[in-house]
Write a protein that holds these residues in place. Sequence first.
Motif, PDB file in Angstrom:
ATOM      1  N   LEU A  71       0.837  -1.211   0.000  1.00  0.00           N
ATOM      2  CA  LEU A  71       0.000   0.000   0.000  1.00  0.00           C
ATOM      3  C   LEU A  71       0.865   1.250   0.000  1.00  0.00           C
ATOM      4  O   LEU A  71       0.620   2.198  -0.749  1.00  0.00           O
ATOM      5  CB  LEU A  71      -0.936   0.004   1.213  1.00  0.00           C
ATOM      6  CG  LEU A  71      -2.064  -1.024   1.206  1.00  0.00           C
ATOM      7  CD1 LEU A  71      -2.804  -0.995   2.539  1.00  0.00           C
ATOM      8  CD2 LEU A  71      -3.034  -0.755   0.072  1.00  0.00           C
ATOM      9  N   PHE A  72       1.903   1.239   0.857  1.00  0.00           N
ATOM     10  CA  PHE A  72       2.821   2.387   0.881  1.00  0.00           C
ATOM     11  C   PHE A  72       3.416   2.594  -0.497  1.00  0.00           C
ATOM     12  O   PHE A  72       3.544   3.715  -0.981  1.00  0.00           O
ATOM     13  CB  PHE A  72       3.955   2.154   1.884  1.00  0.00           C
ATOM     14  CG  PHE A  72       3.543   2.328   3.309  1.00  0.00           C
ATOM     15  CD1 PHE A  72       2.768   3.407   3.692  1.00  0.00           C
ATOM     16  CD2 PHE A  72       3.942   1.427   4.285  1.00  0.00           C
ATOM     17  CE1 PHE A  72       2.394   3.578   5.015  1.00  0.00           C
ATOM     18  CE2 PHE A  72       3.575   1.582   5.605  1.00  0.00           C
ATOM     19  CZ  PHE A  72       2.795   2.657   5.963  1.00  0.00           C
ATOM     20  N   PHE A  73       3.822   1.469  -1.114  1.00  0.00           N
ATOM     21  CA  PHE A  73       4.447   1.540  -2.431  1.00  0.00           C
ATOM     22  C   PHE A  73       3.494   2.188  -3.433  1.00  0.00           C
ATOM     23  O   PHE A  73       3.864   3.108  -4.152  1.00  0.00           O
ATOM     24  CB  PHE A  73       4.846   0.132  -2.876  1.00  0.00           C
ATOM     25  CG  PHE A  73       5.872   0.138  -3.969  1.00  0.00           C
ATOM     26  CD1 PHE A  73       7.217   0.162  -3.664  1.00  0.00           C
ATOM     27  CD2 PHE A  73       5.488   0.121  -5.293  1.00  0.00           C
ATOM     28  CE1 PHE A  73       8.179   0.174  -4.657  1.00  0.00           C
ATOM     29  CE2 PHE A  73       6.435   0.135  -6.299  1.00  0.00           C
ATOM     30  CZ  PHE A  73       7.783   0.159  -5.979  1.00  0.00           C
ATOM     31  N   LEU A  74       2.244   1.713  -3.459  1.00  0.00           N
ATOM     32  CA  LEU A  74       1.278   2.238  -4.419  1.00  0.00           C
ATOM     33  C   LEU A  74       0.995   3.714  -4.172  1.00  0.00           C
ATOM     34  O   LEU A  74       0.856   4.498  -5.099  1.00  0.00           O
ATOM     35  CB  LEU A  74      -0.038   1.463  -4.321  1.00  0.00           C
ATOM     36  CG  LEU A  74      -0.046   0.052  -4.880  1.00  0.00           C
ATOM     37  CD1 LEU A  74      -1.349  -0.641  -4.508  1.00  0.00           C
ATOM     38  CD2 LEU A  74       0.113   0.095  -6.388  1.00  0.00           C
ATOM     39  N   PHE A  75       0.905   4.079  -2.890  1.00  0.00           N
ATOM     40  CA  PHE A  75       0.437   5.418  -2.573  1.00  0.00           C
ATOM     41  C   PHE A  75       1.555   6.456  -2.608  1.00  0.00           C
ATOM     42  O   PHE A  75       1.322   7.613  -2.933  1.00  0.00           O
ATOM     43  CB  PHE A  75      -0.249   5.417  -1.199  1.00  0.00           C
ATOM     44  CG  PHE A  75      -1.005   6.677  -0.901  1.00  0.00           C
ATOM     45  CD1 PHE A  75      -1.974   7.148  -1.776  1.00  0.00           C
ATOM     46  CD2 PHE A  75      -0.761   7.388   0.259  1.00  0.00           C
ATOM     47  CE1 PHE A  75      -2.679   8.305  -1.505  1.00  0.00           C
ATOM     48  CE2 PHE A  75      -1.472   8.555   0.538  1.00  0.00           C
ATOM     49  CZ  PHE A  75      -2.430   9.010  -0.353  1.00  0.00           C
ATOM     50  N   ILE A  81       6.386   8.365 -10.469  1.00  0.00           N
ATOM     51  CA  ILE A  81       6.495   8.079 -11.894  1.00  0.00           C
ATOM     52  C   ILE A  81       5.218   8.504 -12.618  1.00  0.00           C
ATOM     53  O   ILE A  81       4.887   7.981 -13.679  1.00  0.00           O
ATOM     54  CB  ILE A  81       6.811   6.595 -12.164  1.00  0.00           C
ATOM     55  CG1 ILE A  81       5.770   5.696 -11.477  1.00  0.00           C
ATOM     56  CG2 ILE A  81       8.207   6.245 -11.701  1.00  0.00           C
ATOM     57  CD1 ILE A  81       5.853   4.250 -11.913  1.00  0.00           C
ATOM     58  N   GLY A  82       4.479   9.422 -11.981  1.00  0.00           N
ATOM     59  CA  GLY A  82       3.368  10.050 -12.679  1.00  0.00           C
ATOM     60  C   GLY A  82       2.030   9.349 -12.554  1.00  0.00           C
ATOM     61  O   GLY A  82       1.077   9.733 -13.218  1.00  0.00           O
ATOM     62  N   ILE A  83       1.957   8.298 -11.696  1.00  0.00           N
ATOM     63  CA  ILE A  83       0.658   7.650 -11.511  1.00  0.00           C
ATOM     64  C   ILE A  83       0.077   8.115 -10.186  1.00  0.00           C
ATOM     65  O   ILE A  83       0.485   7.656  -9.121  1.00  0.00           O
ATOM     66  CB  ILE A  83       0.790   6.114 -11.522  1.00  0.00           C
ATOM     67  CG1 ILE A  83       1.476   5.665 -12.808  1.00  0.00           C
ATOM     68  CG2 ILE A  83      -0.590   5.460 -11.392  1.00  0.00           C
ATOM     69  CD1 ILE A  83       1.802   4.198 -12.847  1.00  0.00           C
ATOM     70  N   GLU A  84      -0.839   9.082 -10.255  1.00  0.00           N
ATOM     71  CA  GLU A  84      -1.436   9.626  -9.038  1.00  0.00           C
ATOM     72  C   GLU A  84      -2.750   8.914  -8.759  1.00  0.00           C
ATOM     73  O   GLU A  84      -3.598   8.803  -9.649  1.00  0.00           O
ATOM     74  CB  GLU A  84      -1.723  11.128  -9.217  1.00  0.00           C
ATOM     75  CG  GLU A  84      -0.477  11.968  -9.354  1.00  0.00           C
ATOM     76  CD  GLU A  84      -0.092  12.647  -8.049  1.00  0.00           C
ATOM     77  OE1 GLU A  84      -0.744  12.363  -7.021  1.00  0.00           O
ATOM     78  OE2 GLU A  84       0.845  13.459  -8.071  1.00  0.00           O
ATOM     79  N   MET A  85      -2.919   8.438  -7.538  1.00  0.00           N
ATOM     80  CA  MET A  85      -4.196   7.832  -7.170  1.00  0.00           C
ATOM     81  C   MET A  85      -4.628   8.429  -5.844  1.00  0.00           C
ATOM     82  O   MET A  85      -3.792   8.745  -4.997  1.00  0.00           O
ATOM     83  CB  MET A  85      -4.034   6.324  -7.004  1.00  0.00           C
ATOM     84  CG  MET A  85      -3.881   5.557  -8.294  1.00  0.00           C
ATOM     85  SD  MET A  85      -3.809   3.795  -8.004  1.00  0.00           S
ATOM     86  CE  MET A  85      -2.115   3.596  -7.514  1.00  0.00           C
TER      87      MET A  85
END
Lengths: 219, 232
Positions: A71-75, A81-85
């Motif tokens: 989760l930390f990695f994703l967030f 690298i430009g992937i905002e969620m």
Amino acid sequence: MSWDWAYIGDMMPLLLDGLRTALIATVIGFVLAMVLGLVFALLRRSKTAWISVPVGFVVEFIRSTPLLVQLFFLFYVLPQIGIEMSALVAGIVGLGLHYATYTSEVYRAGIDGVPPGQWEAATALNLSTRRTWTSVILPQAIPRSIPALGNYLIALFKDVPQLVAITVAEPFTVAREVIAESFKPFEAITMAGLLYLIAAFVLSYFGRLVERRYGTVRV
Amino acid sequence: MSGAQIGLLAFGAWQTLLLTLGGAALGLLFGFLGGLARVSDVKILRAIGFVYVEFFRGAAVLVLAFWFVYALPMLGWQLEPLFAGMLALGLNIGAYAAEVVRGAIQSVPSSQYEAALALNFTTGQRMRRVVVPQAVVAMIPPFSNNIIELLKASAVVAVVSISELTFNGQLIWSGNGRAASVFGGLLIMYGIMAVVFTILMRLLERRAALSVGRQPDPGMWKRMRRRAEVSA
């Protein structure tokens, strides 16, 4: 220490809002896990080693590392690298990806459970590979998988509190905010925990219903 | 990376190992107590086992850890954080282990019970000398899944500020802001630990199978060598 009912009454609507967020994350995350899991299971069966081996490695890696760190990695890493969620979307993707590695094993077992005669019959009828999968194998493999999939729905729900770490507004995040104002942790933590527990029991009851309804193979 | 950061990571990995092993030891204890209670002839013990398993399988580790660390002190019990973490992990994994223990005991063929009965063993002797030694062999493969789950769950207690690997990783990240290398590194460290645990459990499994006179599955190396011989 005394148990403060008025305090609980005040925070209950907030906690229920949190529970709704948690349930949304559960449902969408689980749908994602069911779809991705099937994709993983099919890719791992690929005859091309260039596909099956790396997919197998990635699946095993995701399964044996903690959801929290993923989760930390994703967030926190993907935005670089430009992937905002948003936090909720990152949480849903994390849950879905993590549990897809479990559901893919369930599908694998379901596919292995289809008798070899079915494959042979599909060959004898000269069905294309796609037709074999969509009309013969999967309609038998997926119902077989449903009971075990249900268990992972509950497991996924129980991992939703971890979303507190990436600030998704689930019950524990709400409880923390409440505590920050009231300095009374006991009721807030206990109620958030109880909500999760009750919801888990209700979900597992429905899981059993679905299992009874769809869990049998009809030929 | 500075020396202090390496120190933090090493200490965190050590705490994670302690949490996992301590949680496993408690889980084994609760698992055996719960599992034996569930196959007991005494109705009240069966009920206690059932409630334990249902409750702690339903309660997430995070919920338990939160409660032990933030709510329990209000009742006057302050647990050492590391122990609170171990207890939360142990209670949770113990509920899963109890089901494994129950399944393994029930999978021992009934002829074994009958043989023990025919030899006039007491109930205690029958369990200790006949049933449990055979059941243990069947427990090890599912236990090795449980221990990987436990290793992963140990990261969760970072949320209640126990300075294990994930928590210390977060500390380093808040110092240097390098999310990719810190969290990527954490994932790799957990992956390596999981591989080591899997290999150790596999060895234990072979050991246990041999100890009751069963042929263990051939290992990966032996399988590869055999395949090479066949093709040669």
